[in-house]
Write an enzyme that holds these catalytic residues in place. Sequence first.
Site, PDB file in Angstrom:
ATOM      1  N   ASN A  22       0.483  -0.820  -0.042  1.00  0.00           N
ATOM      2  CA  ASN A  22       0.286   0.489   0.266  1.00  0.00           C
ATOM      3  C   ASN A  22       0.987   1.361   0.255  1.00  0.00           C
ATOM      4  O   ASN A  22       0.500   2.346  -0.383  1.00  0.00           O
ATOM      5  CB  ASN A  22      -1.182  -0.028   0.903  1.00  0.00           C
ATOM      6  CG  ASN A  22      -0.030  -0.602   2.885  1.00  0.00           C
ATOM      7  OD1 ASN A  22      -0.439  -1.650   2.415  1.00  0.00           O
ATOM      8  ND2 ASN A  22      -0.678   0.686   3.291  1.00  0.00           N
ATOM      9  N   GLN A  24      -3.944  -4.144  -2.153  1.00  0.00           N
ATOM     10  CA  GLN A  24      -3.914  -2.999  -2.875  1.00  0.00           C
ATOM     11  C   GLN A  24      -4.068  -2.974  -4.745  1.00  0.00           C
ATOM     12  O   GLN A  24      -3.202  -3.085  -5.600  1.00  0.00           O
ATOM     13  CB  GLN A  24      -2.477  -2.558  -2.728  1.00  0.00           C
ATOM     14  CG  GLN A  24      -2.975  -1.555  -1.012  1.00  0.00           C
ATOM     15  CD  GLN A  24      -3.529   0.074  -1.392  1.00  0.00           C
ATOM     16  OE1 GLN A  24      -4.116  -0.168  -2.486  1.00  0.00           O
ATOM     17  NE2 GLN A  24      -3.958  -0.034  -0.556  1.00  0.00           N
ATOM     18  N   GLY A  60     -13.529  -3.092  -1.079  1.00  0.00           N
ATOM     19  CA  GLY A  60     -14.205  -2.258  -2.463  1.00  0.00           C
ATOM     20  C   GLY A  60     -14.111  -1.090  -2.250  1.00  0.00           C
ATOM     21  O   GLY A  60     -13.864  -0.678  -3.570  1.00  0.00           O
ATOM     22  N   CYS A 115       0.887   8.701  13.149  1.00  0.00           N
ATOM     23  CA  CYS A 115       0.894   9.418  14.332  1.00  0.00           C
ATOM     24  C   CYS A 115       0.431   8.388  15.693  1.00  0.00           C
ATOM     25  O   CYS A 115      -0.515   8.067  15.912  1.00  0.00           O
ATOM     26  CB  CYS A 115      -0.046   9.759  14.589  1.00  0.00           C
ATOM     27  SG  CYS A 115       0.058  11.396  16.149  1.00  0.00           S
TER      28      CYS A 115
HETATM   29  N1  PLP Z   1      -4.312  -4.449   3.125  1.00  0.00           N
HETATM   30  C1  PLP Z   1      -3.935  -3.057   2.335  1.00  0.00           C
HETATM   31  C2  PLP Z   1      -3.165  -4.007   2.029  1.00  0.00           C
HETATM   32  C3  PLP Z   1      -4.689  -2.225   2.246  1.00  0.00           C
HETATM   33  O1  PLP Z   1      -4.372  -0.716   2.275  1.00  0.00           O
HETATM   34  C4  PLP Z   1      -6.116  -1.174   3.012  1.00  0.00           C
HETATM   35  C5  PLP Z   1      -6.660  -0.587   3.451  1.00  0.00           C
HETATM   36  O2  PLP Z   1      -5.415   0.425   3.371  1.00  0.00           O
HETATM   37  C6  PLP Z   1      -6.711  -2.814   3.925  1.00  0.00           C
HETATM   38  C7  PLP Z   1      -5.552  -4.380   3.693  1.00  0.00           C
HETATM   39  C8  PLP Z   1      -7.398  -2.540   4.865  1.00  0.00           C
HETATM   40  O3  PLP Z   1      -8.888  -2.708   4.134  1.00  0.00           O
HETATM   41  P1  PLP Z   1      -9.808  -2.090   4.821  1.00  0.00           P
HETATM   42  O4  PLP Z   1      -9.022  -0.568   5.056  1.00  0.00           O
HETATM   43  O5  PLP Z   1     -10.973  -2.326   3.736  1.00  0.00           O
HETATM   44  O6  PLP Z   1      -9.702  -2.673   6.094  1.00  0.00           O
END
Ligand code: PLP
Length: 396
Positions: free
Chosen positions: A149, A179, A200, A325
Amino acid sequence: MIYLDNNATTAIDKTVLEDMLPYLSGEYANPSSMYDFAKKPAAAIREARAKMRDFFGAKDEKEIFFTSCGSESANMAIKGVLNCNKEKRHIITTKVEHPCVLNTYKYYEKQGYEIDYIGVNAQGELNFEELKEKLRKDTALVSVMWANNETGVIHPVEEIAEYVKSHSPETRVYVDGVQAAGKIPINVKETQIDMVGVSGHKFHAPKGIGALYVKPDVRLTPLVNGGHQERGMRAGTENVPYIVGIGKAAELAMENMNHELTEVKRLRDKLEAGILKSVFNARLNTGISNRVPNTTNIGFEYVEGELILLHLSDIGICASSGSACTSGSLEPSHVLRAMGIPFTALHGSIRFSLSRFTTEKDIDFVIKNIPVIMDKLTKISPFQTELEELRKRKGV
Ligand code: PLP
């Protein structure tokens, strides 16, 4: 406003919203009910599940479970597998996973599980050799995210699953696809991956809906016990409008995949090249290839990331820094630390993440304004001697 934080969340596509609206008003029947009024919502769920099957490249709708988010998908997969394989107490994951995976494993570590966290190189690429060395016959689960991410770096999950299955066939492979979904093609049919979770709101559906692909031979326990919904694996009356929304968003993501891989990538590359050319203290925190097309992570040496974000926000640009943070202190990101990003850039790293709604005008505006902001911020940086040396080194 210029929104370049699409890895945090995305705008709902207007067509997605239009498709959802009937199920938020007139078509409110419980899809499990017997009367005719319930037939339309029940059919809408079936249609959305078929779209998700195609989105994952799965064989059958039965392999798709709707969840509330990416975090729930990860929890359902991980906890489900570990509950069904209590004799296996070893897990392999990476140092750069999202907290929804890392913190789930921290919980299991406290329960006495042995966890190996695989590292990445300076470009954010996974140390596959280390993973191979750590794999054991009693490894219950290997979990590696498809794309990171913060950096957008793509991990070779298909090859990893292939290796795991040929050396330890009973080990399950979970891939956090949050991602990757909508940014690169996903086709689980041809792979050995057991489970993939998506969310989603990262591909233009609303927040509050996710999905989990599960290969038919994988045994899981439900995270939510109760009714028969989701074939008994996730109880609770279905969130019909949101299920319709993620189905439509998945369909649109498939239609727009080519645009993502060409046009979004072109704009990302233009933004990146524009910043690296005009800002002497900017450095790319990853390699240039092997990334999802919408993400760039740039370190601005000797300046504070939060200050950059505030200045960007003042002129209407939304981006994000790698810091979190925690209890009042700004902790540099665990991903950038795992990559060994030098201290000088660690605190000034910014992620720009685009979407199919990003325009050329947006990118031109950012390229024009970043040097102005950076000029201000380098002037007030406490690292004047270091900046002077950097200027000399770069010949500016
Ligand atoms: N996994 C990754 C790589 C993410 O970037 C995120 C959210 O930023 C999540 C899982 C979690 O997703 P959610 O916010 O829908 O729980």
